[in-house]
Design a protein around this motif. Sequence first.
Motif, PDB file in Angstrom:
ATOM      1  N   HIS A 247      -5.299   9.108   3.932  1.00  0.00           N
ATOM      2  CA  HIS A 247      -5.332   7.889   4.746  1.00  0.00           C
ATOM      3  C   HIS A 247      -6.307   6.813   4.216  1.00  0.00           C
ATOM      4  O   HIS A 247      -7.348   7.141   3.431  1.00  0.00           O
ATOM      5  CB  HIS A 247      -5.835   8.241   6.114  1.00  0.00           C
ATOM      6  CG  HIS A 247      -4.689   8.796   6.916  1.00  0.00           C
ATOM      7  ND1 HIS A 247      -3.857   8.478   7.578  1.00  0.00           N
ATOM      8  CD2 HIS A 247      -4.750  10.349   6.849  1.00  0.00           C
ATOM      9  CE1 HIS A 247      -3.133   9.640   8.076  1.00  0.00           C
ATOM     10  NE2 HIS A 247      -3.832  10.869   7.817  1.00  0.00           N
ATOM     11  N   PHE A 248      -5.977   5.434   4.254  1.00  0.00           N
ATOM     12  CA  PHE A 248      -6.395   4.398   3.710  1.00  0.00           C
ATOM     13  C   PHE A 248      -7.697   4.221   4.758  1.00  0.00           C
ATOM     14  O   PHE A 248      -7.535   4.086   6.180  1.00  0.00           O
ATOM     15  CB  PHE A 248      -5.814   3.117   3.738  1.00  0.00           C
ATOM     16  CG  PHE A 248      -5.034   3.196   2.611  1.00  0.00           C
ATOM     17  CD1 PHE A 248      -5.267   3.246   1.278  1.00  0.00           C
ATOM     18  CD2 PHE A 248      -3.446   3.014   3.070  1.00  0.00           C
ATOM     19  CE1 PHE A 248      -4.271   3.525   0.223  1.00  0.00           C
ATOM     20  CE2 PHE A 248      -2.496   3.224   1.766  1.00  0.00           C
ATOM     21  CZ  PHE A 248      -2.921   3.320   0.470  1.00  0.00           C
ATOM     22  N   THR A 250      -8.877   1.248   5.928  1.00  0.00           N
ATOM     23  CA  THR A 250      -8.685   0.253   6.891  1.00  0.00           C
ATOM     24  C   THR A 250      -7.567   0.559   7.964  1.00  0.00           C
ATOM     25  O   THR A 250      -7.486  -0.248   8.486  1.00  0.00           O
ATOM     26  CB  THR A 250      -8.418  -0.888   5.975  1.00  0.00           C
ATOM     27  OG1 THR A 250      -7.279  -0.715   4.950  1.00  0.00           O
ATOM     28  CG2 THR A 250      -9.725  -1.493   5.082  1.00  0.00           C
ATOM     29  N   GLU A 251      -6.909   1.654   7.822  1.00  0.00           N
ATOM     30  CA  GLU A 251      -5.616   1.878   8.608  1.00  0.00           C
ATOM     31  C   GLU A 251      -6.295   2.973   9.815  1.00  0.00           C
ATOM     32  O   GLU A 251      -7.205   3.400   9.720  1.00  0.00           O
ATOM     33  CB  GLU A 251      -4.504   2.558   7.906  1.00  0.00           C
ATOM     34  CG  GLU A 251      -4.782   4.105   7.580  1.00  0.00           C
ATOM     35  CD  GLU A 251      -3.431   4.465   6.652  1.00  0.00           C
ATOM     36  OE1 GLU A 251      -2.413   4.068   7.032  1.00  0.00           O
ATOM     37  OE2 GLU A 251      -3.631   5.548   5.899  1.00  0.00           O
ATOM     38  N   SER A 318     -10.921   4.650   0.085  1.00  0.00           N
ATOM     39  CA  SER A 318     -11.045   3.324  -0.109  1.00  0.00           C
ATOM     40  C   SER A 318     -10.167   2.593  -1.442  1.00  0.00           C
ATOM     41  O   SER A 318     -10.315   1.397  -1.551  1.00  0.00           O
ATOM     42  CB  SER A 318     -12.537   2.788  -0.256  1.00  0.00           C
ATOM     43  OG  SER A 318     -12.956   3.350  -1.321  1.00  0.00           O
ATOM     44  N   ASP A 320      -6.744   1.984  -3.585  1.00  0.00           N
ATOM     45  CA  ASP A 320      -5.344   1.384  -3.351  1.00  0.00           C
ATOM     46  C   ASP A 320      -4.043   2.346  -3.201  1.00  0.00           C
ATOM     47  O   ASP A 320      -2.927   1.734  -3.044  1.00  0.00           O
ATOM     48  CB  ASP A 320      -5.211   0.344  -4.557  1.00  0.00           C
ATOM     49  CG  ASP A 320      -6.145  -0.850  -4.462  1.00  0.00           C
ATOM     50  OD1 ASP A 320      -6.683  -1.297  -3.508  1.00  0.00           O
ATOM     51  OD2 ASP A 320      -6.695  -1.195  -5.728  1.00  0.00           O
ATOM     52  N   ARG A 343      -1.626   0.479  -0.832  1.00  0.00           N
ATOM     53  CA  ARG A 343      -2.108  -0.128   0.406  1.00  0.00           C
ATOM     54  C   ARG A 343      -1.415  -1.268   0.723  1.00  0.00           C
ATOM     55  O   ARG A 343      -1.364  -1.651   2.014  1.00  0.00           O
ATOM     56  CB  ARG A 343      -3.758  -0.196   0.013  1.00  0.00           C
ATOM     57  CG  ARG A 343      -4.524  -1.139   1.188  1.00  0.00           C
ATOM     58  CD  ARG A 343      -5.787  -1.809   0.934  1.00  0.00           C
ATOM     59  NE  ARG A 343      -6.647  -0.854   0.197  1.00  0.00           N
ATOM     60  CZ  ARG A 343      -7.378  -0.123   0.732  1.00  0.00           C
ATOM     61  NH1 ARG A 343      -7.477  -0.102   1.938  1.00  0.00           N
ATOM     62  NH2 ARG A 343      -8.166   1.157   0.069  1.00  0.00           N
ATOM     63  N   THR A 344      -0.960  -1.993  -0.298  1.00  0.00           N
ATOM     64  CA  THR A 344      -0.309  -3.402  -0.146  1.00  0.00           C
ATOM     65  C   THR A 344       1.103  -3.347   0.312  1.00  0.00           C
ATOM     66  O   THR A 344       1.736  -4.316   0.553  1.00  0.00           O
ATOM     67  CB  THR A 344      -0.518  -4.256  -1.331  1.00  0.00           C
ATOM     68  OG1 THR A 344       0.016  -3.644  -2.462  1.00  0.00           O
ATOM     69  CG2 THR A 344      -2.056  -4.731  -1.510  1.00  0.00           C
TER      70      THR A 344
END
Length: 508
Positions: A247-248, A250-251, A318, A320, A343-344
């Motif tokens: 998992h990222f 930021t999610e 952290s 991409d 991530r994007t």
Amino acid sequence: MNPNRDTSSPVRLRSVSHEQSVRVDARMGHTLFGVLGIFYALLHIEPNWSPLFTGKKVTFICDSRGENNADWNYSFSRNDRFFSTNGTSNRYKSSSLTTGDSGEYQCVAHHKIHPDVRRGSNKVSLTVSNVPRPVLTVSPSWPSPGDSVTLTCTVVPPSAGWRFFWYKALHKLSLSYYTYDLLPGSTTGTEQDSYVLHGQTHTAGYVCRAGGGDPVIYTRYSYRTFVWSGGVNPAASLTVSPQRLQHFRTESLSLSCEGNSTEWRVMRADEDGFVSSCSSWGRMNRSTCNAGDRARSAVYWCESATQSSNAANITIHSGDVVLVSPVHPVAEGHSVTLGCKLRTENLLYNVDFYRNDQLLPNGVRGELLLSAVTKSHEGFYKCRGRTSPRGLDTLTSAESWLSVKDPEEAASSSVSLVLLVVGLVSGVLLIILLLLFLCRYRRSKASGLSRCQRTNQSPATDHMIHQDQSSVTYSVVTCKHLKKKEKHDEADEGPVYSDVRIASAADQ
């Protein structure tokens, strides 16, 4: 000899051998050593256990050997400094030991009638250590369901006198702590520093401790060490959303518990071995933990008062790109699709997949299809791709383990789940049928009683024979339930007849 020496000052005794006693003439201020054979004092300590741990107590015993102990007074010293002098007992019991009590101990016996006669003892070295905490290791820590697991308990410093005790950790949800239950065969401890768990199927925590000496001195409990199981347990299961292991940072991450309990806690053990519950780093709503963006790389699982769920080794990144892989083991013979996620949300180009650092063929459109997986497909997987079709910059994910479980285990899990559902449905139907039966029984009973009511207009009353006052009338009323008639028949509204018999009081 120095004539100016102060003879009133105390005399510090030197160490003496087992064959010597010490004679002190305080008036002359000098010490005379004489070889007296077996007449020397002997110091020993009980319990005779080394090392000793803080908080314990010992007894120093000074034996004048060959003499009546009652004829002597006794003094005890540590590192040549007396801490007890001229006691009448040859025993000295310590207070609770600390590490500062370590040192060399000696005793001196003073003759009561001849105070200038003293006998020194041997020296005994005493080491006091902090109570050790053993280290528990498990192998393997992620076994396949049904495999054996070996627990190993290591105590520092080691000692040949240790016996080992093995426990399973049970979480008391209402009290927020663990209790420890002895494992079978561990009541009196084992001589071996290892213990084998057979047929391990579920996630569980274990601890150990050691004991030795007489009386028994115990170490502290080890820290909890877990045996992880990724297999689905119908009685307790963990669901991860989004459904992948990586998992990222930021999610948002949420974890849900399902099974045969109404009270759950989501737990995690981080890379440092620290165990905490969702309330410490997330928000628990009934059976779901919302970790938000406070999740960290750790092993996550669910706990009830009696069950532990399957575990998931979730990693937070952290970077991409992450690998999309299943949270739970894949059943042998089934298919699984691996993916590579940016991530994007943009597409990755020229994506390759690796197992154990070996390039795998047949990756299509950023996905890898593994059909009819077998145990040979197990391993560490990662993906690598480019941010543009002709770009030179590549992005590589971290590795995640893909586990494959036996078909028997998958079938067993499915059967257990089916049996659980069937059992619940059957229980509900049984309760409904029981309620219907009770309702019908009460209605039938009320209908039967209404037909037994006796009225004053019964024809039997017209034939009653009145006798004198000494007679007693007895009436026997028999109620008979009529058989259920056809639906078109009306209920019989006729009278209820009673057999009336007349008898005098003398007949009774």
